[in-house]
Each structure stands twice: as structure tokens, then as C-alpha cells.
Design a protein around this motif. Structure first.
Motif, short mmCIF file in Angstrom:
data_model
loop_
_atom_site.label_atom_id
_atom_site.label_comp_id
_atom_site.label_asym_id
_atom_site.label_seq_id
_atom_site.Cartn_x
_atom_site.Cartn_y
_atom_site.Cartn_z
N UNK A 185 0.80 -1.24 0.00
CA UNK A 185 0.00 0.00 0.00
C UNK A 185 0.82 1.28 0.00
N UNK A 186 2.11 1.19 0.34
CA UNK A 186 2.93 2.39 0.36
C UNK A 186 3.04 3.01 -1.04
N UNK A 187 3.09 2.16 -2.08
CA UNK A 187 3.24 2.68 -3.44
C UNK A 187 1.99 3.45 -3.88
N UNK A 188 0.76 2.92 -3.72
CA UNK A 188 -0.42 3.74 -4.08
C UNK A 188 -0.54 5.01 -3.26
N UNK A 189 -0.15 4.97 -1.98
CA UNK A 189 -0.24 6.18 -1.16
C UNK A 189 0.65 7.28 -1.72
N UNK A 190 1.89 6.92 -2.05
CA UNK A 190 2.79 7.91 -2.64
C UNK A 190 2.29 8.36 -4.02
N UNK A 191 1.72 7.43 -4.77
CA UNK A 191 1.17 7.79 -6.08
C UNK A 191 0.05 8.82 -5.94
N UNK A 251 7.91 22.30 -17.32
CA UNK A 251 9.10 21.81 -16.63
C UNK A 251 8.78 21.43 -15.20
N UNK A 252 7.87 22.15 -14.56
CA UNK A 252 7.47 21.78 -13.20
C UNK A 252 6.82 20.40 -13.20
N UNK A 253 5.96 20.12 -14.20
CA UNK A 253 5.33 18.79 -14.29
C UNK A 253 6.38 17.72 -14.55
N UNK A 254 7.36 18.01 -15.40
CA UNK A 254 8.41 17.03 -15.69
C UNK A 254 9.27 16.76 -14.47
N UNK A 255 9.58 17.80 -13.71
CA UNK A 255 10.39 17.59 -12.50
C UNK A 255 9.67 16.67 -11.52
N UNK A 256 8.38 16.93 -11.34
CA UNK A 256 7.61 16.08 -10.43
C UNK A 256 7.55 14.65 -10.95
N UNK A 257 7.40 14.50 -12.27
CA UNK A 257 7.34 13.15 -12.85
C UNK A 257 8.64 12.40 -12.63
N UNK A 258 9.78 13.05 -12.87
CA UNK A 258 11.07 12.39 -12.68
C UNK A 258 11.32 12.04 -11.21
N UNK A 259 11.03 12.98 -10.34
CA UNK A 259 11.25 12.73 -8.91
C UNK A 259 10.32 11.64 -8.39
N UNK A 260 9.06 11.64 -8.85
CA UNK A 260 8.12 10.62 -8.38
C UNK A 260 8.53 9.24 -8.87
N UNK A 261 9.04 9.15 -10.11
CA UNK A 261 9.51 7.87 -10.62
C UNK A 261 10.67 7.35 -9.78
N UNK A 262 11.57 8.25 -9.39
CA UNK A 262 12.69 7.83 -8.56
C UNK A 262 12.20 7.35 -7.19
N UNK A 263 11.23 8.07 -6.63
CA UNK A 263 10.70 7.67 -5.33
C UNK A 263 10.05 6.30 -5.39
N UNK A 264 9.23 6.07 -6.44
CA UNK A 264 8.55 4.79 -6.57
C UNK A 264 9.53 3.65 -6.82
N UNK A 265 10.55 3.89 -7.64
CA UNK A 265 11.55 2.85 -7.89
C UNK A 265 12.31 2.51 -6.61
N UNK A 266 12.71 3.53 -5.87
CA UNK A 266 13.43 3.30 -4.62
C UNK A 266 12.57 2.55 -3.61
N UNK A 267 11.31 2.94 -3.53
CA UNK A 267 10.41 2.29 -2.58
C UNK A 267 10.20 0.82 -2.95
N UNK A 268 9.96 0.55 -4.24
CA UNK A 268 9.76 -0.84 -4.67
C UNK A 268 11.03 -1.67 -4.47
#
Length: 564
Positions: A185-191, A251-268
């Protein structure tokens, strides 16, 4: 035949959940794509589980059984594993290929539906949303491609693969399954947290893109005039400002997308590592079998992978869904429309009784009584903004009065079949419509011109378009661009006026027909208009110049009302 009339615009219903059900309701291709995607996702889930079981069985057998280490001892298992891998690869390829084809069909269907819905709106409703609709139809709705080819397949895989692989992990090792249930459930919460932030960024990007496109279109349309006045560089600062705003939001949307992908990968990765450490320690102490440990370890990343993919694809699809949400709002308004009547158009005068129309500054017009009789020229005059053009739109049935009624031969215009009524009317708007093509094709835009060459030359002489034709080497075969590009404003007006005067429609509506004509041409046009009335047509002319007023049998002044 029944024709839908546009409904009064209401609040746009917000999209709920990860999949908007309106997408399936308004697109037949989307429904077929959903069914096939669900079937392919289930097939992929089965192949994932079969592959993990075969890998665990083979590895555990080779390591623990010294007498079964040749390929011949594992022929069946290897064949099943190869078949599972081949089926998964083929299924993934088919899913990707079909996704791109379906996305093109779905976008095409939705674009057509939205265009139909937009053209069904009244001018009053469409005016404030014109730029928004143009952006959605062109670039905005194209963002659905990322949603259909990336986000939706990942979402279906998450729904199909994750539960089935979790059940398989529980069958192999209950402890690993418990760890998955706690950490998953941590992954959907962060998503969700990241998605809430991204949604505002996507809406801001769409808004700035709409403003930028509207500014650029206006600039391009008026560039010849600006250049003639030496002001072509004047709007550069404003366009640059809008471009910088759009760049910052993107660019703000892209920054959030890149950072969120990193967070989800690290969490998984941490979750899978936790399961791996647990399996390793229990294998060392002999608390579980090797086969179960290998199966659980192989399946653990597959449990998290679909959710990670959903998070990675969510941001790419959010821009498209933001535009699609506005598109669905238009379609919802059309779906709520009510049918109108049908049948032949009755003959007789066009009568307006106590007609009033709300505007941004009050009423324009208010309490208008008007009768347009066959065989007479009725002139409608009044101050700018008094609602003269609005009266023509009400007569055409393009809008509905807030007060009063519009009657045609005693029948309310809302009870008429719109297409039959429009065939009975010749309308010259303030800004005539010209399409890319030849002059003859634009002359016959509303239907073939059933007149002799002599009559055509006579009308062209009356409007002054004969002089235009003499200056063009190709004559009626001259090709013009979008909006009549290649002709001056006055030449476009003369062409449209020629088209309007050649009509055999019983009702003729002319909005400022002599606005761009010299006095001599104006007299010829007014004489032609008088000739239309003399042949029994009901003619309504909007104008304010003295010669136009003098040509009318009846002159009606439009009044307005401004709230105190």
C-alpha cells in the motif's frame, strides 16, 4: 428526423477514479480495446506465475538433486518455461501494437464527437470557450495517446497481475506474502500524494497552452495588418511571456514526474530487498525450502512492477486526461440535449414577439417586436452592441431567446427541423465563411447555384465582384486559402454577398451587407436587395448607413436595457 438542440451549459462533471467511464461511453473502439486489454493482462499474469514456478522448480531441483543436473532431466519444465516466456513476449507485443492502433481510433472518434458537440453549441455558449475547444481538439486530446498506450495497460496489469502474483507468493511462502501486503500500500499512497500535486500542474499547463495558442492565432491572423502599420514586433513581449509561463509549468510537471519515478523505484526496490533478506535468512537457518524461496523471490518484483509502471505512466497521461475531461464536459452537455420538432417549414412572415436576450452588460435586445414580411425589405438598426446580429442568430435558431418567441409562419422556430429551416434561409454574417478551394467552390458552398450565366454576371456586377474576377487570371478557378486567404477583406465580402444574392431561399438575412463597399457599389447592391424583395422574398438587413435605411420598407431600431 429528430435533431438535438444544445443544452444549457452546466457545471462540468469532474473525472472520478483512474478510469473515466465516459471514455468507454463515447468511444466504441475504447470499449473493444478495454476488453482485449483485460484478456491480455490476465494472460500475462498467468505466464508470469508459470515462469516463476518453473524457474523455482528447475533451480531447486538442480541444486538439491545431484542426480538431475542434465538438460534431459528437465525437458518438460524447460519447455513449459520457454512456452511461458514466448507467450508473454508475444502477448506484450500484441498489446503494444493494438494499443497504438486503438489509441489512434479512439482519439479520432472523440475528436469527431467533440467537434459535433462544439458545433451544436449556441454562439453565446461557444464564444467564451472557443479557444479552449480549439486547444482540446488540436493538441490537447492528442495527450490521450500516452494514457491509452501507457497508463491504461499498466493499470490493467496492476489489477490483474498484482493480485494473482500475490496469491502465488502466498502459496509459496506466507511470510513473504505478509511482507508484500504490509509494504504494497505504500506505493499507491505515494502515487496519490504525487498525483494530487501533478493534477494542478497539468491543469495549469493546459491553461497556459490555451492562452498561448489563442494569442498566436490572433497574431498570425492580424500579422498583415500589423506589418502594414509597422507594429509586427509589438506583441512579441506578450507572446514571449506566455511561452515562458508554459515552459515553466511544463518543466514543473516534468520535474515532479522524474522525482516521483525515482521515489517509486526506490520504494519498490527496498520492499523487494526486504523480502529477499527475509528469504535468505530463513534459507540459512533451514526454515523454508529452496523451491518456495526461489518462487517467492522471482515473483516479488512482479508484484510491485505493475504499480511502479502505473506511477511512471500516470504523469505522462495526466495532461491528456485534463484535456479529455473538458472534452467530456462538452459531450455531457450534448447528451443532455432535448429533441426538437421536424417537418416542412411553414410559409409566412418571420415574427419576433417581446424577444429579449441577456448579455454581459444587461439585455441586448430587450422587448423587441419585429415582423419580416415577404415582399418587403426590413432594416434593423441600432447602436453597436444592441444585439442586431443576435437577432439574426435567434431567427436562424442558433440561439434561444431568454424572453419572448420567434415564429415562422406561426410556428415557433424551436419546433422546426433545423436543417429544413436553414435550407429556407440565406444568411450573410458579418464575417463570411470561406473555405480553402476555388472561388466557384466557395460560391456553391451552400449548394449548387441554379442560375444562368447572365444572371450570375448581373449579380456580380451589382456586388462589384466582376471587377475582382477581371483582375484574377484564373477567374472562378482561382484558389484561395483558409478564410479566403488571397483575397482582400472587401473582396471576400463581395464574394459572400454574391453568394447570398444568388439564393432562391424565401428568407434572406443580411448583416451589414454594404460595410466594405464604395457608394456606387452600395447603390447597386441595395437595388439588388430590393429586387429580391420584389420577387417575394422576406428580406431582413442589418445596417446603420443612411442609404441602407432609405432602402428599407420598414426600419426597426433595436433597444437595449442595462441594469441599474
Amino acid at each position: 428526423m429528430t435533431v438535438d438542440s444544445p443544452a444549457t451549459p452546466g457545471p462540468v462533471r469532474r473525472r472520478r477514479g483512474p478510469v473515466d467511464p465516459r471514455l468507454w461511453r463515447y468511444s466504441r473502439s475504447a470499449r473493444g480495446y478495454l476488453v482485449l486489454s483485460v484478456a491480455l493482462s490476465l494472460l500475462i499474469a498467468v505466464t508470469v506465475i508459470v515462469s516463476a514456478v518453473m524457474i523455482g522448480t528447475i533451480l531447486a531441483g538442480v541444486i538439491t538433486d545431484s542426480g538431475a543436473r542434465s538438460i534431459g532431466d528437465w525437458t518438460v519444465e524447460l519447455a513449459v518455461l520457454a512456452a511461458a516466456v514466448a507467450v508473454r513476449t508475444a502477448t506484450t507485443w500484441v498489446a503494444d501494437r493494438y494499443a497504438h492502433r486503438s489509441a489512434s481510433r479512439v482519439i479520432g472518434e472523440l475528436r469527431g464527437e467533440v467537434l459535433d458537440a462544439a458545433t451544436a453549441l449556441t454562439p453565446r455558449d461557444l464564444g467564451p470557450r472557443r479557444d479552449e475547444v480549439a486547444t482540446v481538439l488540436t493538441r490537447g486530446i492528442e495527450g490521450l495517446r500516452a494514457y491509452l498506450t501507457g497508463y491504461l495497460p499498466a493499470l490493467l496489469l496492476a489489477v490483474a497481475v498484482t493480485p494473482l502474483t500475490l496469491v502465488a507468493v502466498a502459496g509459496a511462502d506466507l511470510t513473504s506474502a505478509v511482507i508484500v501486503v504490509i509494504t504494497l500500500p505504500l506505493i499507491p499512497v505515494f502515487m496519490i500524494l504525487i498525483g494530487l500535486l501533478t493534477k494542478d500542474k497539468a491543469a495549469a499547463a493546459l491553461r497556459t497552452m490555451t492562452q498561448l495558442s489563442a494569442q498566436l492565432l490572433d497574431l498570425i491572423a492580424g500579422l498583415p495588418t500589423l506589418r502594414a502599420l509597422g507594429r509586427e514586433r509589438g506583441p512579441a513581449a506578450r507572446v514571449r511571456e506566455l511561452g515562458d509561463t508554459h515552459r515553466r509549468t511544463a518543466m514543473a510537471s516534468l520535474r515532479i514526474a522524474f522525482l516521483s519515478s525515482m521515489v517509486l523505484e526506490l520504494l519498490a526496490t527496498l520492499c523487494v530487498a526486504l523480502i529477499a533478506v527475509s528469504i535468505g535468512l530463513r534459507l540459512v537457518f533451514g526454515e523454508m525450502g529452496l523451491r518456495a524461496g526461489v518462487i517467492a523471490l522471482v515473483l516479488a518484483p512482479e508484484v510491485y512492477l505493475p504499480l511502479r509502471a502505473v506511477g511512471a505512466q500516470f504523469h505522462a497521461a495526466e495532461d491528456g486526461m485534463a484535456a479529455a475531461d473538458k472534452a467530456f464536459g462538452l459531450l455531457d452537455e450534448r447528451a443532455a440535449a432535448t429533441p426538437v420538432g421536424e417537418g416542412a417549414v411553414p410559409a409566412g412572415a418571420v415574427v419576433l414577439r417581446g424577444v429579449g436576450m441577456r448579455s454581459r452588460t444587461g439585455w441586448a435586445p430587450r422587448g423587441l417586436d419585429l415582423t419580416v414580411e415577404p415582399g418587403r425589405v426590413t432594416v434593423l438598426t441600432g447602436a453597436n452592441g444592441s444585439g442586431k446580429s443576435t437577432v439574426l442568430q435567434l431567427i436562424l435558431g442558433l440561439d434561444t431567446p431568454d424572453e419572448g418567441r420567434v415564429l415562422v409562419g406561426g410556428t415557433d422556430v424551436r419546433d422546426l427541423d433545423p436543417r429544413a429551416w436553414w435550407r429556407s434561409v440565406s444568411w450573410l454574417p458579418q464575417h463570411p465563411v470561406l473555405v480553402p478551394g476555388t472561388l466557384r467552390e466557395n460560391l456553391e458552398l451552400t449548394g449548387p447555384v441554379a442560375v444562368t450565366d447572365g444572371d450570375l454576371r448581373s449579380v456580380c456586377a451589382a456586388t462589384g465582384f466582376d471587377a475582382v474576377l477581371r483582375d484574377l487570371h484564373a477567374g472562378w478557378d482561382t484558389v484561395v486559402g483558409v478564410g479566403g486567404l488571397g483575397l482582400s477583406l472587401g473582396q471576400r465580402q463581395r464574394l459572400a454577398l454574391t453568394r447570398a444574392l444568388l439564393t432562391d431561399a424565401p428568407v434572406v438575412l443580411l448583416d451589414e451587407p454594404t460595410a466594405h463597399l464604395d457608394p456606387e457599389s452600395e447603390r447597386a447592391v441595395l437595388a439588388a436587395i430590393r429586387g429580391l424583395a420584389g420577387s417575394g422574398r422576406a428580406v431582413l438587413v442589418v445596417g446603420h448607413r443612411a442609404p441602407v435605411l432609405a432602402a428599407g420598407d420598414v426600419v426597426v431600431t433595436v433597444g437595449t436595457e442595462v441594469p441599474a
